[in-house]
Design a protein around this motif. Structure first.
Motif, PDB file in Angstrom:
ATOM      1  N   ALA A 104      42.773 -33.617   1.327  1.00 27.73           N
ATOM      2  CA  ALA A 104      42.070 -33.657   0.126  1.00 27.73           C
ATOM      3  C   ALA A 104      42.791 -33.119  -1.182  1.00 27.73           C
ATOM      4  CB  ALA A 104      40.560 -32.949   0.290  1.00 27.73           C
ATOM      5  N   GLU A 105      42.481 -34.201  -2.198  1.00 29.68           N
ATOM      6  CA  GLU A 105      43.352 -33.615  -3.579  1.00 29.68           C
ATOM      7  C   GLU A 105      42.391 -34.067  -4.501  1.00 29.68           C
ATOM      8  OE1 GLU A 105      47.833 -34.784  -3.091  1.00 29.68           O
ATOM      9  OE2 GLU A 105      46.560 -36.492  -2.637  1.00 29.68           O
ATOM     10  N   PRO A 106      42.400 -33.178  -5.815  1.00 28.69           N
ATOM     11  CA  PRO A 106      41.500 -33.616  -6.935  1.00 28.69           C
ATOM     12  C   PRO A 106      41.604 -35.445  -7.321  1.00 28.69           C
ATOM     13  CG  PRO A 106      42.832 -31.645  -7.311  1.00 28.69           C
ATOM     14  CD  PRO A 106      43.568 -32.204  -6.168  1.00 28.69           C
ATOM     15  N   GLY A 107      40.512 -35.703  -7.572  1.00 25.13           N
ATOM     16  CA  GLY A 107      40.419 -37.073  -7.786  1.00 25.13           C
ATOM     17  C   GLY A 107      39.792 -37.809  -6.529  1.00 25.13           C
ATOM     18  N   ASP A 108      39.935 -37.121  -5.446  1.00 29.58           N
ATOM     19  CA  ASP A 108      39.494 -38.072  -4.138  1.00 29.58           C
ATOM     20  C   ASP A 108      38.022 -37.659  -4.124  1.00 29.58           C
ATOM     21  OD1 ASP A 108      41.936 -38.666  -3.329  1.00 29.58           O
ATOM     22  OD2 ASP A 108      42.182 -37.006  -1.829  1.00 29.58           O
ATOM     23  N   PRO A 217       4.140 -29.856   5.359  1.00 32.14           N
ATOM     24  CA  PRO A 217       5.025 -30.577   6.210  1.00 32.14           C
ATOM     25  C   PRO A 217       6.497 -30.233   6.073  1.00 32.14           C
ATOM     26  CG  PRO A 217       3.590 -31.964   4.874  1.00 32.14           C
ATOM     27  CD  PRO A 217       3.399 -30.740   4.461  1.00 32.14           C
ATOM     28  N   ALA A 218       7.199 -29.982   6.926  1.00 31.20           N
ATOM     29  CA  ALA A 218       8.441 -29.374   7.092  1.00 31.20           C
ATOM     30  C   ALA A 218       9.439 -30.322   6.621  1.00 31.20           C
ATOM     31  CB  ALA A 218       8.905 -28.682   8.456  1.00 31.20           C
ATOM     32  N   ARG A 219      10.402 -30.078   5.816  1.00 28.00           N
ATOM     33  CA  ARG A 219      11.539 -31.027   5.217  1.00 28.00           C
ATOM     34  C   ARG A 219      12.639 -30.192   5.332  1.00 28.00           C
ATOM     35  NH1 ARG A 219       8.175 -33.964   0.342  1.00 28.00           N
ATOM     36  NH2 ARG A 219       8.298 -32.109  -0.800  1.00 28.00           N
ATOM     37  N   LEU A 220      13.424 -30.243   6.491  1.00 29.24           N
ATOM     38  CA  LEU A 220      14.499 -29.244   6.558  1.00 29.24           C
ATOM     39  C   LEU A 220      15.679 -29.922   5.779  1.00 29.24           C
ATOM     40  CD1 LEU A 220      14.294 -28.718  10.636  1.00 29.24           C
ATOM     41  CD2 LEU A 220      13.153 -27.385   8.809  1.00 29.24           C
ATOM     42  N   HIS A 221      16.328 -29.002   5.261  1.00 29.53           N
ATOM     43  CA  HIS A 221      17.145 -29.468   4.222  1.00 29.53           C
ATOM     44  C   HIS A 221      18.024 -28.261   3.729  1.00 29.53           C
ATOM     45  CE1 HIS A 221      14.247 -28.182   1.279  1.00 29.53           C
ATOM     46  NE2 HIS A 221      15.044 -28.102   0.416  1.00 29.53           N
ATOM     47  N   PHE A 222      19.480 -28.423   3.128  1.00 24.46           N
ATOM     48  CA  PHE A 222      20.222 -27.305   2.747  1.00 24.46           C
ATOM     49  C   PHE A 222      20.059 -27.580   1.118  1.00 24.46           C
ATOM     50  CE2 PHE A 222      21.887 -28.710   6.644  1.00 24.46           C
ATOM     51  CZ  PHE A 222      22.012 -27.528   7.443  1.00 24.46           C
ATOM     52  N   GLY A 223      19.697 -26.395   0.446  1.00 22.54           N
ATOM     53  CA  GLY A 223      19.510 -26.264  -0.756  1.00 22.54           C
ATOM     54  C   GLY A 223      20.890 -26.075  -1.715  1.00 22.54           C
ATOM     55  N   THR A 224      21.859 -25.373  -1.195  1.00 22.59           N
ATOM     56  CA  THR A 224      23.291 -25.354  -1.833  1.00 22.59           C
ATOM     57  C   THR A 224      24.344 -25.903  -0.884  1.00 22.59           C
ATOM     58  OG1 THR A 224      22.272 -23.402  -2.528  1.00 22.59           O
ATOM     59  CG2 THR A 224      24.847 -23.767  -2.905  1.00 22.59           C
ATOM     60  N   MET A 225      25.001 -26.976  -1.160  1.00 24.78           N
ATOM     61  CA  MET A 225      25.909 -27.605  -0.507  1.00 24.78           C
ATOM     62  C   MET A 225      26.877 -27.927  -1.507  1.00 24.78           C
ATOM     63  SD  MET A 225      25.245 -30.145   2.843  1.00 24.78           S
ATOM     64  CE  MET A 225      25.235 -31.628   1.981  1.00 24.78           C
ATOM     65  N   GLY A 226      28.238 -28.170  -1.182  1.00 24.75           N
ATOM     66  CA  GLY A 226      29.261 -28.712  -2.454  1.00 24.75           C
ATOM     67  C   GLY A 226      30.668 -28.152  -1.999  1.00 24.75           C
ATOM     68  N   VAL A 227      31.586 -28.369  -2.963  1.00 22.82           N
ATOM     69  CA  VAL A 227      33.156 -28.240  -2.630  1.00 22.82           C
ATOM     70  C   VAL A 227      33.218 -27.210  -3.785  1.00 22.82           C
ATOM     71  CG1 VAL A 227      33.323 -30.198  -1.517  1.00 22.82           C
ATOM     72  CG2 VAL A 227      33.446 -30.077  -4.096  1.00 22.82           C
ATOM     73  N   ALA A 228      34.516 -26.639  -3.854  1.00 19.84           N
ATOM     74  CA  ALA A 228      34.989 -25.540  -4.654  1.00 19.84           C
ATOM     75  C   ALA A 228      35.244 -26.221  -6.084  1.00 19.84           C
ATOM     76  CB  ALA A 228      36.166 -24.708  -4.182  1.00 19.84           C
ATOM     77  N   VAL A 262      36.433 -34.485  -5.483  1.00 22.43           N
ATOM     78  CA  VAL A 262      36.993 -33.142  -5.081  1.00 22.43           C
ATOM     79  C   VAL A 262      37.859 -32.612  -6.355  1.00 22.43           C
ATOM     80  CG1 VAL A 262      39.024 -32.349  -3.478  1.00 22.43           C
ATOM     81  CG2 VAL A 262      37.416 -34.178  -2.639  1.00 22.43           C
ATOM     82  N   ALA A 263      37.609 -31.382  -6.592  1.00 24.42           N
ATOM     83  CA  ALA A 263      38.304 -30.536  -7.475  1.00 24.42           C
ATOM     84  C   ALA A 263      39.483 -29.951  -7.313  1.00 24.42           C
ATOM     85  CB  ALA A 263      37.273 -29.777  -8.172  1.00 24.42           C
ATOM     86  N   VAL A 264      39.682 -29.436  -6.035  1.00 29.22           N
ATOM     87  CA  VAL A 264      40.845 -28.429  -5.718  1.00 29.22           C
ATOM     88  C   VAL A 264      41.450 -29.187  -4.344  1.00 29.22           C
ATOM     89  CG1 VAL A 264      39.921 -26.623  -6.670  1.00 29.22           C
ATOM     90  CG2 VAL A 264      39.315 -26.905  -4.373  1.00 29.22           C
ATOM     91  N   GLU A 265      42.432 -28.589  -3.884  1.00 31.10           N
ATOM     92  CA  GLU A 265      43.230 -29.128  -2.781  1.00 31.10           C
ATOM     93  C   GLU A 265      42.355 -28.640  -1.541  1.00 31.10           C
ATOM     94  OE1 GLU A 265      47.592 -28.509  -0.381  1.00 31.10           O
ATOM     95  OE2 GLU A 265      47.295 -28.122  -2.597  1.00 31.10           O
ATOM     96  N   GLY A 266      41.935 -29.543  -0.556  1.00 34.41           N
ATOM     97  CA  GLY A 266      41.362 -29.093   0.608  1.00 34.41           C
ATOM     98  C   GLY A 266      39.801 -29.239   0.298  1.00 34.41           C
ATOM     99  N   ALA A 267      39.605 -29.547  -0.799  1.00 36.57           N
ATOM    100  CA  ALA A 267      38.065 -29.872  -1.100  1.00 36.57           C
ATOM    101  C   ALA A 267      37.213 -28.392  -1.101  1.00 36.57           C
ATOM    102  CB  ALA A 267      37.292 -30.934  -0.566  1.00 36.57           C
ATOM    103  N   LEU A 268      37.307 -27.641   0.167  1.00 36.72           N
ATOM    104  CA  LEU A 268      36.843 -26.347   0.413  1.00 36.72           C
ATOM    105  C   LEU A 268      35.049 -26.365   0.196  1.00 36.72           C
ATOM    106  CD1 LEU A 268      39.273 -23.981  -1.499  1.00 36.72           C
ATOM    107  CD2 LEU A 268      39.371 -24.842   1.007  1.00 36.72           C
TER     108      LEU A 268
END
Length: 416
Positions: A104-108, A217-228, A262-268
């Motif tokens: 993974a590289e910036p621009g991907d 009603p339950a709506r299971l989800h992730f509030g915070t998710m992303g790359v560095a 993707v902003a940094v190498e490896g995406a993280l």
């Protein structure tokens, strides 16, 4: 394709920030899958129900005068002196990761498919097998300075139990008004101002029989998710931005796919802030904050291959489900670049739904014109009659509006 597991522990989480400096806890290839455990940073609102007897949770939340398992809690400095604690005031969410993607590289663009989501049961002897979460009407909530009953202002914690025996739902168990809590370092927290402080239930008054016979009603989800992000070494987990983060959209759950530039190498990639249920706006300050485990699939799209695809020109998070595509508008599309060196503190002073709506409009217009080949006038007409815009959240400093277009609109459409 390989399948990995990333459990929660004090060595696999980072608390309150995204960072390009944190060493990956897992490295995958495109197409690999991973089961990732996540914890809510609100678990100490009821230690007995959400931490006691759980080795993973205990290892993260351990905090005595002699030892603090996870010291840095936020994007601030690690060296004192401190008023509240290391990293104080900028970032609160427990995030598991980072997960690096080979090549993974910036621009991907990184595609993250959420294959499954399930709650983390209590390990307490009194509540074993049951699942719990905490909702906080907090000082950062939209309501805080607009209350009509005394005492005011006030912060109120409501503990919910999640029933998963059939179609999952949550019911309130009890609530209490936050009273000053003293942490193991002797610091008094008059408000909920530092993550992970254990509530001494001898100091609060539980109010039971609240929201009687109401099923959420339950709506299971992730509030915070992303790359560095690339702009700073440590970035608060609170304001969402161009690499994702604290978007707080209940639609980011089982069956959803998220795309991140993707902003940094490896995406993280990191994930946390798990929720049992949340309404659009997250008005009071939080969702039902619970602990969840997710199964994810990661697919890397290289920059050279994006032309003519859904991801061409993508510079922001994008959600895809079976029914729709959604873009996310923020007060500042990239507040780190727009606000300068003090961006992480100053962004909350400029929160605006007007600007977030404008950003969501521009992003959805781009999607319709680039991906679907519409002219600007066609895109605007279609948005006005077929797109849905809603308030994602008004509590995360960089306020959000989502713009969605249903896939059925294009059922018979052929791109010109």
């Amino acid at each position: 394709m390989k399948h990995y597991t990333l459990p929660v522990s004090s060595s696999t989480v980072h608390w309150g920030y995204f960072s390009k400096r944190v060493e990956p806890r897992l490295t995958l290839k495109s197409g690999d899958r991973a089961t990732i455990e996540t914890l809510t940073h609100h678990a100490n609102d009821d230690h007995e129900r959400m931490i006691a007897g759980d080795p993973g949770a205990q290892s993260v939340f351990e905090w005595t005068r002699e030892h603090k398992a996870v010291s840095r809690r936020g994007a601030g400095p690690t060296e004192g002196p401190f008023r509240l604690g290391a990293g104080e005031g900028v970032g609160v969410h427990l995030l598991t990761g980072p997960v690096a993607i080979e090549g993974a590289e910036p621009g991907d663009v990184l595609e993250v498919r959420i294959l499954d989501v399930r709650p983390r049961p209590s390990c307490s002897a009194c509540h074993a097998g049951k699942c719990f979460g905490s909702n906080v009407a907090a000082s950062w909530g939209f309501q805080y300075h607009d209350l009509i009953e005394e005492p005011k202002p006030r912060e109120v914690v409501t503990i919910f139990e999640l029933d998963t025996s059939g179609e999952p739902y949550a019911r309130a168990v009890y609530n209490y008004v936050w009273t000053p809590q003293t942490d193991p370092d002797g610091i008094v927290h008059a408000t909920i101002d530092y993550p992970g402080v254990q509530v001494d239930h001898r100091l609060v008054t539980k109010r039971e029989n609240i929201l009687p016979d109401i099923r959420v009603p339950a709506r299971l989800h992730f509030g915070t998710m992303g790359v560095a992000p690339a702009e700073a070494d440590y970035v608060s987990s609170i304001p969402p931005s161009y690499t994702g983060g604290n978007i707080d959209d209940w639609r980011i759950g089982r069956g959803a796919t998220m795309y991140y530039p993707v902003a940094v190498e490896g995406a993280l990639f990191s994930v946390g802030d798990p929720h049992a249920a949340q309404g659009d706006s997250e008005l009071g300050g939080t969702a039902i904050e619970t602990s969840l485990t997710g199964d994810f699939e990661f697919i890397l799209h290289k920059k050279a291959d994006l032309e003519g695809t859904l991801l061409e020109g993508l510079t922001h998070p994008l959600l895809e489900t079976d029914q729709q595509w959604s873009v996310y508008g923020f007060t500042f599309p990239n507040y780190l670049a727009e606000l300068g060196t003090n961006a992480q503190v100053e962004v909350a002073q400029h929160a605006s739904l007007d600007k977030a709506m404008r950003d969501a409009f521009r992003k959805l217009r781009r999607l319709l014109m680039t991906v679907h080949g519409l002219s600007e006038d066609e895109a605007i007409a279609l948005m006005s009659v077929a797109a849905d815009f809603g308030v994602t959240q008004v509590v995360d400093a960089n306020w959000g509006v989502h713009g969605s277009i249903r896939k059925e609109v294009f059922k018979n459409y052929k791109k010109r």
